[in-house]
Design a protein around this motif. Sequence first.
Motif, PDB file in Angstrom:
ATOM      1  N   PHE A 123       0.856  -1.199   0.000  1.00 24.84           N
ATOM      2  CA  PHE A 123       0.000   0.000   0.000  1.00 24.84           C
ATOM      3  C   PHE A 123       0.890   1.248   0.000  1.00 24.84           C
ATOM      4  O   PHE A 123       1.770   1.391   0.853  1.00 24.84           O
ATOM      5  N   PHE A 124       0.666   2.159  -0.921  1.00 23.00           N
ATOM      6  CA  PHE A 124       1.524   3.355  -1.032  1.00 23.00           C
ATOM      7  C   PHE A 124       1.541   4.130   0.292  1.00 23.00           C
ATOM      8  O   PHE A 124       0.616   4.004   1.109  1.00 23.00           O
ATOM      9  N   MET A 178       5.654  15.047   6.340  1.00 18.59           N
ATOM     10  CA  MET A 178       6.753  15.336   7.271  1.00 18.59           C
ATOM     11  C   MET A 178       7.146  14.054   7.969  1.00 18.59           C
ATOM     12  O   MET A 178       6.798  12.969   7.500  1.00 18.59           O
TER      13      MET A 178
HETATM   14  N1  MTE Z   1      -1.903  12.530   7.768  1.00 18.66           N
HETATM   15  C1  MTE Z   1      -0.874  13.085   8.419  1.00 18.66           C
HETATM   16  N2  MTE Z   1      -0.974  13.247   9.753  1.00 18.66           N
HETATM   17  N3  MTE Z   1       0.248  13.491   7.785  1.00 18.66           N
HETATM   18  C2  MTE Z   1       0.372  13.349   6.418  1.00 18.66           C
HETATM   19  O1  MTE Z   1       1.407  13.726   5.862  1.00 18.66           O
HETATM   20  N4  MTE Z   1      -0.689  12.627   4.352  1.00 18.66           N
HETATM   21  C3  MTE Z   1      -2.002  12.580   3.710  1.00 18.66           C
HETATM   22  C4  MTE Z   1      -2.914  11.574   4.404  1.00 18.66           C
HETATM   23  N5  MTE Z   1      -2.880  11.769   5.831  1.00 18.66           N
HETATM   24  C5  MTE Z   1      -0.700  12.772   5.709  1.00 18.66           C
HETATM   25  C6  MTE Z   1      -1.832  12.348   6.439  1.00 18.66           C
HETATM   26  C7  MTE Z   1      -1.955  12.242   2.313  1.00 18.66           C
HETATM   27  S1  MTE Z   1      -1.500  13.507   1.282  1.00 18.66           S
HETATM   28  C8  MTE Z   1      -2.312  11.025   1.836  1.00 18.66           C
HETATM   29  S2  MTE Z   1      -2.399  10.744   0.168  1.00 18.66           S
HETATM   30  C9  MTE Z   1      -2.661   9.915   2.722  1.00 18.66           C
HETATM   31  O2  MTE Z   1      -2.486  10.264   4.089  1.00 18.66           O
HETATM   32  C10 MTE Z   1      -1.811   8.706   2.438  1.00 18.66           C
HETATM   33  O3  MTE Z   1      -2.125   7.663   3.301  1.00 18.66           O
HETATM   34  P1  MTE Z   1      -1.167   6.411   3.390  1.00 18.66           P
HETATM   35  O4  MTE Z   1       0.220   6.891   3.675  1.00 18.66           O
HETATM   36  O5  MTE Z   1      -1.733   5.527   4.448  1.00 18.66           O
HETATM   37  O6  MTE Z   1      -1.219   5.741   2.027  1.00 18.66           O
END
Ligand code: MTE
Length: 386
Positions: free
Chosen positions: A68-69, A74
């Motif tokens: 899963f990507f 940060m």
């Molecule tokens: N939540 C937090 N706290 N910090 C993050 O950087 N990235 C977001 C989201 N939730 C993020 C976040 C983004 S841009 C995406 S696309 C998804 O988480 C990715 O979820 P995953 O890493 O479980 O695939």
Amino acid sequence: MNSRRDFLKHMTGAAVLAGGVPLMWALPQAATVEVPGEDGLLVRSFRFVDLETPVEYFNTWLTPTPHFFVRNHMHEPSELDAKDWRLSVGGEIEKPLTLSLADLSKVETHSVVNTLECAGNGRSLHRPQVPGVQWGKGAVSTARFSGPRLHDILQRAGVKPTGKHVMFRGLDEVPGKVPPFIRSIPIEKALDSDTLLATHMNGSPLTKHHGFPARALVPGWIGAASCKWLTEIKVLENEFVGNFMSPGYRFPNQPGQPGEAVKPEDTHPLTALTVKSVISAPSDGASLKKGKVTVHGAAWAGEADIAKVEISTDNGATWNATRLAHDQARYAWRLWSYDWKAGNSGDYTILSRATDNRGRTQPSTAVWNPSGYLYNAIDQVNIHVS
Ligand code: MTE
């Protein structure tokens, strides 16, 4: 995670365009990653861990968690102790709450199979190119998420009539002056019975990369809505004002000229995903023998359903319906396949085009926007048949 040095050993040129490949179809190259718990993902950034799923992995309806990507703005929180973790719920509510993981586990659990896609997925394919993580096609995956409904928690807290938006704050470690990861969603989506405080993914507790111990799961919406490592939920009168709501994750109200600047007042926050399909096999650049070639892929449409996916092997002159696989759920992608008889040798471009039940169809060119969001042009792979 491996040490930074070990990790970098495997980085053979992330975010660098492939030399000699025509720019139009070049995807940024990335090494496969060796991060414990992750398997065969492509590194798009290491400073903050951004890992892409190779499209060849889009061959199961549920993406195994190690495939899963991962998208982080940060650093992931370095210390996370399930026993000490607390989630505060405040703002425009009658009764502020502080919840432990044990408290959450006592609330009725609901499961949602959701295709989570980063708004920036496919950014590297926009022309002219735009800055930001140079995702190829694989910042998207599908999993079964489970946990309490956000609705049930908010009901317990008693939302005041003034509560119109719900803000999530993550526990990310903020480097320097970077603003913390805080975003909000409108109260209607927060109260939807499929919006979760997910504690589990594919039947196991969330892994750290995916937001342990609890994340928001806002199905059908851009991945950024689903805040990981939740520490605070706050009900607000207005949309949250902050970097990840503006200028981040906004889209032009009207499509402009590619490359043209867009004024902030001419944009709106991104919400639901759009219609899209991706070819997972054959791979781009594959050499195949004449005869039957089964073309596979996945298609999704955010809050809408996929109505059909079509394939063309003659540059769009004719289109043929694919078979949609049996597995389906409201917010999940559909896998599809098509048996093509490759009768003549030569070079071919295979195109895939999805249409949803709202009548939206993938365009031949995605709407260009300065941040490179929502790339959804008709997909294509180039192959050789001999
Ligand atoms: N939540 C937090 N706290 N910090 C993050 O950087 N990235 C977001 C989201 N939730 C993020 C976040 C983004 S841009 C995406 S696309 C998804 O988480 C990715 O979820 P995953 O890493 O479980 O695939």
